[in-house]
Design an enzyme around this catalytic site. Structure first.
Site, PDB file in Angstrom:
ATOM      1  N   HIS A 176       0.869  -1.177   0.000  1.00  0.00           N
ATOM      2  CA  HIS A 176       0.000   0.000   0.000  1.00  0.00           C
ATOM      3  C   HIS A 176       0.910   1.234   0.000  1.00  0.00           C
ATOM      4  CE1 HIS A 176      -2.742   2.974   1.885  1.00  0.00           C
ATOM      5  NE2 HIS A 176      -3.714   2.223   1.412  1.00  0.00           N
TER       6      HIS A 176
ATOM      7  N   ASP B 265       2.608  -4.790   8.239  1.00  0.00           N
ATOM      8  CA  ASP B 265       1.409  -3.986   8.013  1.00  0.00           C
ATOM      9  C   ASP B 265       0.214  -4.928   8.096  1.00  0.00           C
ATOM     10  OD1 ASP B 265      -0.825  -2.795   6.886  1.00  0.00           O
ATOM     11  OD2 ASP B 265       0.227  -1.979   5.156  1.00  0.00           O
TER      12      ASP B 265
ATOM     13  N   GLN C 188      -4.853  -5.408   6.678  1.00  0.00           N
ATOM     14  CA  GLN C 188      -5.787  -6.354   6.049  1.00  0.00           C
ATOM     15  C   GLN C 188      -5.713  -7.755   6.654  1.00  0.00           C
ATOM     16  OE1 GLN C 188      -8.064  -5.298   4.151  1.00  0.00           O
ATOM     17  NE2 GLN C 188      -7.279  -3.334   3.423  1.00  0.00           N
TER      18      GLN C 188
ATOM     19  N   LYS D  30     -11.006  -0.596  10.036  1.00  0.00           N
ATOM     20  CA  LYS D  30     -11.155  -1.785   9.180  1.00  0.00           C
ATOM     21  C   LYS D  30     -11.537  -3.003  10.019  1.00  0.00           C
ATOM     22  CE  LYS D  30      -7.578  -0.152   5.974  1.00  0.00           C
ATOM     23  NZ  LYS D  30      -8.270   0.247   4.754  1.00  0.00           N
TER      24      LYS D  30
ATOM     25  N   CYS E 243      -4.643   2.541  -3.830  1.00  0.00           N
ATOM     26  CA  CYS E 243      -3.419   3.028  -3.165  1.00  0.00           C
ATOM     27  C   CYS E 243      -2.269   2.053  -3.353  1.00  0.00           C
ATOM     28  CB  CYS E 243      -3.649   3.290  -1.680  1.00  0.00           C
ATOM     29  SG  CYS E 243      -4.800   4.600  -1.362  1.00  0.00           S
TER      30      CYS E 243
HETATM   31  N1  PMP Z   1      -1.977  -0.888   4.470  1.00  0.00           N
HETATM   32  C1  PMP Z   1      -2.892  -1.615   3.832  1.00  0.00           C
HETATM   33  C2  PMP Z   1      -2.528  -2.986   3.352  1.00  0.00           C
HETATM   34  C3  PMP Z   1      -4.186  -1.105   3.648  1.00  0.00           C
HETATM   35  O1  PMP Z   1      -5.096  -1.836   3.012  1.00  0.00           O
HETATM   36  C4  PMP Z   1      -4.490   0.187   4.130  1.00  0.00           C
HETATM   37  C5  PMP Z   1      -5.865   0.803   3.944  1.00  0.00           C
HETATM   38  N2  PMP Z   1      -6.384   0.690   2.653  1.00  0.00           N
HETATM   39  C6  PMP Z   1      -3.490   0.904   4.793  1.00  0.00           C
HETATM   40  C7  PMP Z   1      -2.252   0.326   4.944  1.00  0.00           C
HETATM   41  C8  PMP Z   1      -3.735   2.275   5.338  1.00  0.00           C
HETATM   42  O2  PMP Z   1      -4.672   2.223   6.355  1.00  0.00           O
HETATM   43  P1  PMP Z   1      -5.277   3.568   6.988  1.00  0.00           P
HETATM   44  O3  PMP Z   1      -5.759   4.385   5.836  1.00  0.00           O
HETATM   45  O4  PMP Z   1      -6.368   3.095   7.866  1.00  0.00           O
HETATM   46  O5  PMP Z   1      -4.169   4.233   7.717  1.00  0.00           O
END
Ligand code: PMP
Length: 405
Positions: free
Chosen positions: A123, A200, A203, A226, A364
């Site tokens: 991401h 991270d 997910q 999430k 993203c």
């Molecule tokens: N890492 C991953 C794998 C994600 O899917 C996301 C959210 N789409 C993020 C980081 C960022 O999370 P947040 O926007 O809640 O900070």
């Protein structure tokens, strides 16, 4: 018995009608999940009956709010099976947690020419955070490539280590491909080189039980929103030995022990990383959400979602001209797809008109899109309250859109 219909009763929003279609089919859970009543009610109750700033008050309400906040930290500790609550830092979410590590770890341990290993499926939050450090300190990003099936190339990963490698920062589960990465093995290999690992977990934590001690990860990040909790709260788990050795992220109240105009001494863990008034109401919401999923049982949630994803893979695989991205096996609750040359935005917009919420775009993860040779995809992502009937509605919706083209 996992009674999904009863569970759905806990989520009022699932009863909404969208464009006259009832009920809403919400398949954008990788972006954010819906909230159960218990989470919203606990937060309302705190605002109505307990609200006071935490940690600094001698009065009753402040102590009660502090108590709730610190009990929430303990709930997170237990959820992740961390050794100590002092290893649990509240942040605004995964993004802030990763930025904290990138900045503070690099400050303490990285110099020009040092390297961080990330992967091609990250991401943006786990790419750009390191690029900012790169611009400031001249570090290098080394990238684990993907196989054509959508797995990490583990042989290439092994080859990336050298005397400049300082940290590995890797996603547990891809938010585009659904690939569940072998993080235990990734961590073992990194530790063989005396290199720490940030996972991270944005997910992963919502979908299966995570045990940070079993993983032996050095840092673990996830977002509350999430995981059925409110926005604006997330977690950074860090082993005490690292949190102790890296400098604070932000300065302000709460993170200090003493301040003079000449010199400041920092507070104990985890407060050293929590400058300013924390979102103590959101931490209550997070704790209630973790209690909610724990009561259902993470193993039951995992089994339900895996069944749903397998069913969806099978049903969606029957659609003419469909292309599903990512691996066939070892995947989690995300299905990215395209159908023929229908643009993902058209697909997403038309599905929306049928009352089906999916996400479209690059998610993203632009470098991953480039690797896949596409501008974007449609993504259906599942949560504990989704059903096979919703998968059927999605498949019927996609078929309808396909026929329109
Ligand atoms: N890492 C991953 C794998 C994600 O899917 C996301 C959210 N789409 C993020 C980081 C960022 O999370 P947040 O926007 O809640 O900070």
């Amino acid at each position: 018995m996992y009674d999904v219909e009863r569970i759905r009763e806990d989520f009022p929003i699932l009863k909404r009608t969208i464009y006259g279609k009832y009920p809403l089919v919400y398949l954008d859970n990788a972006a954010t999940t819906q909230k159960p009543r218990s989470v919203v009610e606990a937060m309302t109750d705190e605002y109505y009956n307990v609200n006071a700033n935490v940690h600094r008050g001698v009065h009753f309400l402040s102590q009660q709010a502090t108590d709730l906040h610190e009990r929430s930290r303990e709930t997170v500790r237990s959820f992740l099976n961390a050794r100590s609550a002092s290893e649990i830092v509240f942040t605004r979410g995964t993004t802030e947690s990763i930025n904290l590590v990138a900045n503070c770890y690099a400050e303490a341990f990285m110099r020009e020419g040092d390297e961080v290993i990330i992967s091609e499926m990250e991401h943006h939050s786990n790419i750009v955070s390191w690029q900012l450090v790169q611009a400031r300190k001249g570090i290098r990003l080394r990238v684990i490539p993907l196989t054509d099936e959508g797995y990490l190339d583990m042989e290439a990963y092994r080859q990336l280590f050298n005397e400049h490698t300082r940290i590995v920062s890797i996603t547990h589960v891809s938010n585009v491909l659904g690939t569940v990465n072998p993080v235990e093995e990734i961590i073992r290999i990194a530790h063989d080189h005396d290199v720490p690992v940030l996972v991270d977990g944005a997910q992963s934590a919502p979908h299966f039980a995570v045990d940070v001690r079993k993983l032996d990860c050095d840092f673990f990040a996830f977002s509350g929103h999430k995981l059925y909790a409110p926005t604006g709260i997330g977690v950074l788990y860090g082993k005490e030995k690292w949190l102790d050795r890296i400098p604070p992220y932000m300065g302000g109240g709460e993170m200090i022990k003493t301040v003079t105009m000449e010199k400041t001494t920092y507070n104990d863990l985890p407060y050293k990383f929590e400058a300013g008034t924390p979102d103590y109401v959101a931490s209550t919401g997070l704790a209630r959400a973790l209690e909610y999923v724990s009561a259902l049982g993470m193993a039951h949630i995992e089994a339900h979602e895996r069944d749903l994803v397998q069913y969806a893979m099978r049903r969606m695989g029957e659609i003419e001209d469909v292309h599903i991205f990512g691996p066939k096996d070892g995947r989690d609750s995300v299905i990215s797809f395209r159908v023929g040359d229908i643009h993902h935005l058209d697909m997403g917009t038309l599905l929306d008109r049928l009352g089906i919420a999916v996400r479209t775009g690059h998610h993203c993860a632009e470098p991953l899109m480039r690797r896949l040779g596409v501008e974007g995809t449609c993504r259906a992502s599942f949560a504990l309250y989704n059903t096979r009937a919703e998968v059927d509605a999605l498949v019927a919706g996609i078929e309808r859109v396909r026929k329109m083209f």
